[in-house]
Design a protein around this motif. Sequence first.
Motif, mmCIF file in Angstrom:
data_model
loop_
_atom_site.group_PDB
_atom_site.id
_atom_site.type_symbol
_atom_site.label_atom_id
_atom_site.label_comp_id
_atom_site.label_asym_id
_atom_site.label_seq_id
_atom_site.Cartn_x
_atom_site.Cartn_y
_atom_site.Cartn_z
ATOM 1 N N CYS A 95 57.337 145.717 51.323
ATOM 2 C CA CYS A 95 58.307 144.672 51.696
ATOM 3 C C CYS A 95 58.392 143.589 50.632
ATOM 4 C CB CYS A 95 57.924 144.065 53.045
ATOM 5 S SG CYS A 95 58.226 145.141 54.463
ATOM 6 N N TYR A 99 61.607 142.463 48.265
ATOM 7 C CA TYR A 99 61.984 141.046 48.186
ATOM 8 C C TYR A 99 62.061 140.602 46.722
ATOM 9 C CZ TYR A 99 61.351 135.956 48.975
ATOM 10 O OH TYR A 99 61.470 134.595 48.988
ATOM 11 N N TRP A 487 70.915 138.847 50.831
ATOM 12 C CA TRP A 487 70.445 139.673 51.942
ATOM 13 C C TRP A 487 69.285 140.571 51.529
ATOM 14 C CZ3 TRP A 487 71.204 138.863 56.824
ATOM 15 C CH2 TRP A 487 72.332 138.147 57.234
ATOM 16 N N GLY A 488 69.224 140.905 50.252
ATOM 17 C CA GLY A 488 68.109 141.725 49.776
ATOM 18 C C GLY A 488 66.770 141.022 49.869
ATOM 19 N N GLY A 491 66.325 140.478 54.101
ATOM 20 C CA GLY A 491 66.010 141.716 54.822
ATOM 21 C C GLY A 491 64.528 142.037 54.870
ATOM 22 N N ALA A 495 62.094 141.972 58.082
ATOM 23 C CA ALA A 495 61.350 143.184 58.452
ATOM 24 C C ALA A 495 59.881 142.856 58.711
ATOM 25 C CB ALA A 495 61.478 144.225 57.345
#
Length: 555
Positions: A95, A99, A487-488, A491, A495
């Motif tokens: 994750c 990011y 958004w990348g 997100g 998560a």
Amino acid sequence: MNLWTIQTLVPLPVLVPLFAAGLALALHRYERVQRIISVVALSVVVAAAAGLVVAANDGPVVVDVGGWAAPVGVNLVADPLAAIMLLVSSIMLLCVLLYSMAQGIADRNERTAPASKSAKLLQEALEAQDPDADESGRRDVLPVAIFHPTYLILAAGVADAFLAGDLFNLFVGFEILLAASYVLLTLGGTSERIRAGSVYVVVALLSSIVFLLAVGLVYAATGTVNMAQLAERLPDIDPGVRLGIQALLLLAFGIKAAIFPLSAWLPDSYPTAPAPVTAVFAGLLTKVGVYAILRTQTLLFPSNEKLEAVLLVLALATMLVGILGAVAQDDVKRLLSFTLVSHIGYMIFGVALATQASTAAAIFYVVHHITVQTALFLVVGLIERRSGTTSLDRLGGLARLAPGLAILFFVPAMNLAGIPPLSGFLGKVGLLEAGVFDGSVLAWVLVAGSVVTSLLTLYAVIRAWNKAFWQASTDDEPLPEQAPLPWGMVGPTAALVAVGVSLTLAAGPLYDYAERAAATVMDGHTYIEAVFPDGAPRGTGESNEVTNGTEEDRP
């Protein structure tokens, strides 16, 4: 899955990132290819770790590297504790990688890794007022060619530390991840970052020297560094020597885990790094130290009331000193760094009680804290990008400007504080129940200290949320205008927040797994029998004969 397939999974979390790191470095001119390599490699690690969680549920899975059986060769051991730690850490690493890549892409610079555009805008605003503004406010510049291989090496070191079946391989795992962390912490080259990185390097080297000294003493006293064999041999050596070995290992791991009074370096080192790097450090590196303490205390030193009492005192001091430091902070990064120190105390509390219930609660709390603390630091990275600062005195009114960001901070913050029915509350209740069941005066003091720490954590995070999101800014100078959050970046952060919430929804099965992991680590015979199906060789190194990669015990 058959035995061969299961055993194939064990070395993958170490080998795949190392191979990918070499490939990424060789292809350093192709940034997009590097990103693909990194994502694929960590996705494979997540899949392998998930498989090991299922496989280890039936007992530890052991692989003898190179076909050399322990204790002559190096063995990797995936028991329930190592498997669950590996799974949650690999999810977190993936994750954070996503990011960081989104942040680099959003900054429209294909030759840089995660950087903060808002920091650049803020610096321009500061330089308009003061041309001699300190370089620490300048835009973070992290070369992609270095970042991706280093990040993958860090992942390999973490996996090796979790799977190590002997103390020297555990030392190697620590050194791999620490060497990578030195690079990640100082990338960008600002004076503030170099200064903080220098402190971190000195402290880490000190802990490594102490750890290596302990490994040498262990081998001199027992003739082995294999942990399964040490569990058999350590009870037979001189009690004073055994106590000295235990104290040295606790000192080395205590520095790495940031236990008071060995934690002063952390709040000054972590906040200077870019958000993705800080998130990895805060969420994971200290937990590797906690894991090492948990592993060695339960397997090698199952009962030592003197040092268990010392650990309880240190756990209480870590909780209270850390949270009092957090309450006094006016910067979100430093506030979270102090809460990180404070909540290490909860984990040490569970280890020090040395019961199956307390160990299970500590394992559950470690899993919870890795997820929640990482998510919070990623949210702070979004706050800094949106506002150009993490100072609570400059922030304000973000709930109106970015309501989604307010929710992303609020949920893990409440989880960290232990608001029911979230996983932080469940983990703390497990620790408190174990302390009450212990019934000693010191355990009751820890129970009271845990409650006070939880309440102060709630006060600290609510105060931070109120000043950053609810109240209007008290700063006369308006913050520079910012582009919408990519958004990348949002997100992966969302998560991780969702994973933290899912720990609550799946608390029953997860706690059951933590109890099985605790039962395995508390029952050293299960671990020993997995490593040595025919029985662990006993005696000193001189009394064993090495033949074809095996060690046969002589009377």
